[in-house]
Motif scaffolding. Structure first.
Motif, PDB file in Angstrom:
ATOM      1  N   ALA A  19      11.652  40.740  43.399  1.00 12.75           N
ATOM      2  CA  ALA A  19      12.398  41.345  42.294  1.00 12.75           C
ATOM      3  C   ALA A  19      12.941  40.290  41.341  1.00 12.75           C
ATOM      4  O   ALA A  19      12.872  40.441  40.111  1.00 12.75           O
ATOM      5  N   ILE A  20      13.474  39.215  41.894  1.00 16.17           N
ATOM      6  CA  ILE A  20      14.038  38.161  41.047  1.00 16.17           C
ATOM      7  C   ILE A  20      12.928  37.387  40.339  1.00 16.17           C
ATOM      8  O   ILE A  20      13.057  37.041  39.156  1.00 16.17           O
ATOM      9  N   GLU A  21      11.820  37.148  41.044  1.00 10.42           N
ATOM     10  CA  GLU A  21      10.694  36.466  40.397  1.00 10.42           C
ATOM     11  C   GLU A  21      10.169  37.265  39.204  1.00 10.42           C
ATOM     12  O   GLU A  21       9.724  36.686  38.206  1.00 10.42           O
ATOM     13  N   HIS A  22      10.238  38.589  39.280  1.00 11.62           N
ATOM     14  CA  HIS A  22       9.726  39.404  38.175  1.00 11.62           C
ATOM     15  C   HIS A  22      10.552  39.218  36.910  1.00 11.62           C
ATOM     16  O   HIS A  22      10.080  39.534  35.811  1.00 11.62           O
ATOM     17  N   ASN A  23      11.750  38.688  37.046  1.00 12.58           N
ATOM     18  CA  ASN A  23      12.587  38.433  35.868  1.00 12.58           C
ATOM     19  C   ASN A  23      12.296  37.090  35.212  1.00 12.58           C
ATOM     20  O   ASN A  23      12.847  36.785  34.151  1.00 12.58           O
ATOM     21  N   GLU A  24      11.453  36.278  35.838  1.00 15.33           N
ATOM     22  CA  GLU A  24      11.009  35.049  35.187  1.00 15.33           C
ATOM     23  C   GLU A  24      10.063  35.404  34.030  1.00 15.33           C
ATOM     24  O   GLU A  24       9.370  36.421  34.083  1.00 15.33           O
TER      25      GLU A  24
END
Length: 290
Positions: A19-24
């Protein structure tokens, strides 16, 4: 907490990473999963929303690196590798089986553009939670996704799959991501041996923890991870030896195709992003076929 209940609690962590990687920004992303955040419990959805800010993302990755050097990248990269092998046009399959599915989103992402049957297998407690998550996030379980409760230590896996509608003649893509280390060695061997009864042309991808880490022979700088998972109440119970994997799989009815470790992830996935990250040497990914 027993080994099985502790393992059930591990369903969330990898999806937080996704989920956090998708915000990169796209060119800096290690894995692309637009459903991951919506599958998380409320407080972690809020954390994922905060991570839209670059400073917050950097702080979260840095905290992960202090606790387990390289594990953030390894989790993200293994997900990307599995997604790529599954979506490869040359991969001709009739069904997907995700073992230890947890909060994995693959079945639902597949269901958006295909009616390919996907069977998500996990402990009963995780299956119940997954059904609740799907009701909240998507309004229900997609028709092509089948949730299958199984205790890998005691249940007959193939019987459970067939009872859920699985066709044993189907060329199947089996995924065991972040699962095998939580099982006893006997259950690992029994599980993969059962899967080898699948149709010719079936494929298997799984992750595993190195045996030398599990034994404490070499902790690869991840002492905190060793204490957490191999301490007084060990949660990780099985490991494998990369150099012996081909022969071990052959005895269970599978042919090893390739293995991916930290250098693979570094060269193919991490370096192109320009991010100063390394992958952990304690976990590897293997691909095999029938």
């Amino acid at each position: 907490m027993t080994g099985r209940s502790a393992a059930a609690q591990t369903a969330v962590g990898p999806m937080v990473v996704a989920a956090i990687e998708h915000n990169e920004p796209p060119h800096r992303r290690l894995v692309d999963d637009d459903l991951a955040a919506s599958f998380l419990p409320g407080h972690l959805r809020a954390l994922a929303a905060l991570s839209r800010t670059a400073m917050v993302r950097r702080a979260l990755v840095a905290a992960s690196e202090r606790g387990g050097p390289g594990l953030w990248s390894s989790i993200a990269c293994r997900k990307r590798l599995i997604d790529e092998r599954l979506s490869d046009p040359l991969t001709e399959i009739d069904a997907v089986v995700v073992l230890g599915a947890g909060l994995d989103t693959r079945g639902c992402r597949i269901a958006r553009h295909s009616d390919l049957p996907v069977f998500e297998v996990d402990l009963p407690v995780n299956v119940r939670r997954k059904a609740e998550v799907l009701r909240r996030a998507l309004g229900g379980t997609p028709a092509s996704v089948h949730l299958v409760p199984v205790d890998f230590e005691h249940d007959d896996l193939m019987d459970a799959l067939r009872s859920a509608g699985y066709d044993s003649t189907a060329r199947t893509f089996f995924i065991a991501e972040g699962l095998l280390q939580y099982l006893t060695p006997d259950a690992v061997a029994a599980t993969l041996s059962q899967l080898s009864s699948a149709a010719a042309g079936s494929r298997l991808v799984f992750t595993y923890i190195r045996q030398d880490f599990l034994d404490g022979t070499d902790t690869y700088g991840a002492d905190a991870v060793y204490r957490r998972f191999r301490g007084r109440r060990p949660v990780w119970r099985s490991g494998l030896v990369p150099e012996q994997l081909g022969d071990w799989l052959a005895d269970l009815g599978w042919s090893l195709d390739e293995q991916a470790g930290p250098s693979y992830y570094r060269d193919l996935y991490i370096r192109p992003t320009g991010r100063p990250l390394a992958a952990s040497p304690i976990e590897w990914t293997a691909l095999a076929h029938r």
